[in-house]
Design a protein around this motif. Structure first.
Motif, PDB file in Angstrom:
ATOM      1  N   ALA A 333       0.836  -1.200   0.000  1.00 59.86           N
ATOM      2  CA  ALA A 333       0.000   0.000   0.000  1.00 59.86           C
ATOM      3  C   ALA A 333       0.871   1.249   0.000  1.00 59.86           C
ATOM      4  O   ALA A 333       1.806   1.362   0.786  1.00 59.86           O
ATOM      5  CB  ALA A 333      -0.920   0.002   1.214  1.00 59.86           C
ATOM      6  N   PHE A 334       0.562   2.176  -0.909  1.00 62.27           N
ATOM      7  CA  PHE A 334       1.251   3.464  -0.968  1.00 62.27           C
ATOM      8  C   PHE A 334       0.447   4.493  -0.177  1.00 62.27           C
ATOM      9  O   PHE A 334      -0.788   4.447  -0.160  1.00 62.27           O
ATOM     10  CB  PHE A 334       1.346   3.968  -2.401  1.00 62.27           C
ATOM     11  CG  PHE A 334       2.295   3.206  -3.290  1.00 62.27           C
ATOM     12  CD1 PHE A 334       2.958   2.074  -2.848  1.00 62.27           C
ATOM     13  CD2 PHE A 334       2.521   3.628  -4.589  1.00 62.27           C
ATOM     14  CE1 PHE A 334       3.826   1.380  -3.679  1.00 62.27           C
ATOM     15  CE2 PHE A 334       3.382   2.945  -5.427  1.00 62.27           C
ATOM     16  CZ  PHE A 334       4.045   1.820  -4.976  1.00 62.27           C
ATOM     17  N   ILE A 335       1.149   5.458   0.418  1.00 61.44           N
ATOM     18  CA  ILE A 335       0.437   6.508   1.152  1.00 61.44           C
ATOM     19  C   ILE A 335       0.901   7.908   0.720  1.00 61.44           C
ATOM     20  O   ILE A 335       1.288   8.731   1.550  1.00 61.44           O
ATOM     21  CB  ILE A 335       0.574   6.327   2.679  1.00 61.44           C
ATOM     22  CG1 ILE A 335       2.045   6.169   3.107  1.00 61.44           C
ATOM     23  CG2 ILE A 335      -0.231   5.116   3.140  1.00 61.44           C
ATOM     24  CD1 ILE A 335       2.245   6.206   4.624  1.00 61.44           C
ATOM     25  N   PRO A 336       0.852   8.210  -0.588  1.00 63.87           N
ATOM     26  CA  PRO A 336       1.218   9.559  -1.030  1.00 63.87           C
ATOM     27  C   PRO A 336       0.111  10.547  -0.682  1.00 63.87           C
ATOM     28  O   PRO A 336      -1.053  10.326  -0.989  1.00 63.87           O
ATOM     29  CB  PRO A 336       1.353   9.397  -2.550  1.00 63.87           C
ATOM     30  CG  PRO A 336       0.396   8.300  -2.885  1.00 63.87           C
ATOM     31  CD  PRO A 336       0.423   7.367  -1.701  1.00 63.87           C
ATOM     32  N   VAL A 337       0.467  11.645  -0.056  1.00 64.07           N
ATOM     33  CA  VAL A 337      -0.567  12.563   0.419  1.00 64.07           C
ATOM     34  C   VAL A 337      -1.291  13.232  -0.737  1.00 64.07           C
ATOM     35  O   VAL A 337      -2.521  13.185  -0.833  1.00 64.07           O
ATOM     36  CB  VAL A 337       0.041  13.618   1.372  1.00 64.07           C
ATOM     37  CG1 VAL A 337      -1.010  14.683   1.731  1.00 64.07           C
ATOM     38  CG2 VAL A 337       0.545  12.946   2.638  1.00 64.07           C
ATOM     39  N   SER A 338      -0.551  13.841  -1.670  1.00 64.80           N
ATOM     40  CA  SER A 338      -1.204  14.641  -2.707  1.00 64.80           C
ATOM     41  C   SER A 338      -2.027  13.801  -3.671  1.00 64.80           C
ATOM     42  O   SER A 338      -2.906  14.321  -4.354  1.00 64.80           O
ATOM     43  CB  SER A 338      -0.162  15.446  -3.500  1.00 64.80           C
ATOM     44  OG  SER A 338       0.507  14.632  -4.441  1.00 64.80           O
TER      45      SER A 338
END
Length: 454
Positions: A333-338
């Motif tokens: 799972a990735f958690i990039p904010v933008s």
């Protein structure tokens, strides 16, 4: 083979739940392009990339049409240019010339990005690799589709703090040189610990020296599909929740396996790996934060968030490896904010901070990703953030990364719009207490005791 029931399920996932193949990435070795003359080297690079990838985009489009599966990005990764350019490049301008060659290839082939403007310096930097790192700000300014990465640490070697210090300055310089576009050059630069050789996702993709001459790596993404599955587990215990996530990941990976084999056959390039990474987009319903909140959190960032993310990440990997023998890259799972509307909402609600995101990176697949910070953040502070994240990767024997964007001229309370898959982001506050003396020590942080596996 995929049976008719799976076809029906797949159609639903595509039409209603934002399932897509996020990328087909062709990895290309440039080792046989090496020459001591930079102009000859650039010609060799151009000719090889064009020859191998000339049918990349048309093939992906044909697969999309045949199966009705969206393939969002078509990408290329190459051997780290810090290695390829070592003999020819005597100045930063020489490296920038290679970056422009890569950009030209990407534009002519119609791919979305080309990765591999990279250096692997986890134990030390050669003069050429240092030059490449120093060239990154100018290269990001003068190219559009080139992505850069630097691996500064590993569990086996420790952390190269000289490189970490330098990269804090490079991130700031890149932000300054691209400030007319909200410092977007930093969105194409990622700093790694334990970077994998076969990652198809940007900005961190490069073609490792252990890889074949050319390879097909496919990245599949389905946060929306996973979120819908998690909704079906409402009120169930953790055992049942994990089974549902795992089975859903299996189905998503099967789609990627099908596309990968089709692309490999059509292009005549060996299949490498499936990267099952739940990479979100700004689209509503395509969010990792929604998945976490579906497990019972009021808002991402609340107590329990790290545990929820650990469940998601682990079960995704377990489901993926049951569906394909060649799951690799980052996977999880990735958690990039933008790039995640739910993450943005959590930041704006005051529930999600950089410190909480750092804790979450202990159990996710990447790290501090696509985080906009105040433009006046000091270079040493950025280096400190990088060092913290590299330490998590080194100690836990996992890939971690930092992609932060100090947006010149903006501060906490402002918002920056990147557009497309990069989305938009609120500027997040950083801890401004000084780490100058720590960062300026230089040298290398030794590898942890458990690195001795021989």
């Amino acid at each position: 083979m995929i049976n008719i029931l799976e076809v029906s399920e797949t159609n639903k996932m595509i039409e209603q739940e934002n399932l897509d193949v996020r990328t087909i990435t062709i990895g290309i070795s440039l080792l046989d392009c090496i020459d001591s003359n930079v102009d000859v080297l650039c010609d060799n690079i151009y000719n090889k990339i064009i020859r191998i990838a000339k049918n990349h985009v048309p093939t992906a489009q044909a697969i999309e049409k045949k199966y009705g599966i969206p393939i969002v990005n078509k990408r290329i990764s190459v051997t780290p240019i810090g290695t390829v350019g070592a003999s020819a490049c005597k100045t930063t301008d020489d490296f920038v010339k290679i970056a422009k060659t890569l950009d030209r290839c990407a534009h002519e082939l119609g791919v979305n990005f080309i990765g591999g403007y990279s250096a692997i310096v986890s134990k030390g930097m050669t003069p050429a690799e240092k030059l490449l790192i120093e060239s990154i700000p100018q290269a990001m300014k003068e190219t559009e589709l080139v992505c850069s990465s630097v691996n500064v640490g590993s569990t086996k070697t420790g952390i190269n703090m000289d490189a970490v210090k330098l990269l804090g300055e490079i991130v700031k310089d890149t932000a300054e040189l691209t400030k007319e576009n909200d410092s977007i050059g930093c969105a194409k630069l990622v700093i790694f610990c334990n970077a994998p050789d076969d990652n198809p996702f940007m900005a961190g993709a490069f073609h490792g020296v252990s890889e074949a001459d050319a390879i097909i790596n496919v990245g599949v993404s389905g946060p929306g599909v996973m979120n819908e599955a998690i909704k079906q587990a409402k009120g169930k215990d953790f055992g049942e929740l994990c089974e549902i996530i795992k089975k859903t990941a299996f189905k998503i990976t099967r789609v990627g396996q099908l596309v990968a084999k089709e692309a490999s056959k059509a292009l005549g390039i060996p299949f490498g790996i499936i990267d099952l990474s739940l990479a979100p987009t700004p689209a509503v319903g395509d969010s990792i934060a929604d998945c976490l909140e579906g497990m019972g959190l009021e808002r991402t960032g609340a107590p329990g968030t790290t545990a929820a993310l650990a469940i998601l990440n682990d079960q995704v990997k377990k489901g993926g490896v049951m569906a394909s023998s060649y799951v690799g890259g980052l996977s999880g799972a990735f958690i990039p904010v933008s790039e995640d509307q739910g993450m943005i909402d959590a930041v704006e609600a005051g529930c999600l901070t950089i410190e909480k995101l750092e804790a979450m990176t202990c159990v996710c697949s990447v790290g501090l990703d696509m985080i906009a910070i105040p433009g006046d953040t000091k270079a040493t502070t950025i280096s400190g953030i990088i060092a913290d994240e590299m330490a998590i990767g080194m100690i836990n024997a996992k890939t971690t990364a930092v992609r932060v964007i100090p947006v010149i001229g903006k501060g906490v309370g402002d918002t920056v719009e990147f557009g497309g898959l990069l989305g938009y982001a609120p500027i997040m506050p950083v801890n401004n207490f000084s780490c100058d003396e720590f960062v300026n020590r230089g040298g290398r942080i030794p590898a942890p005791i458990h690195s001795f596996k021989n």
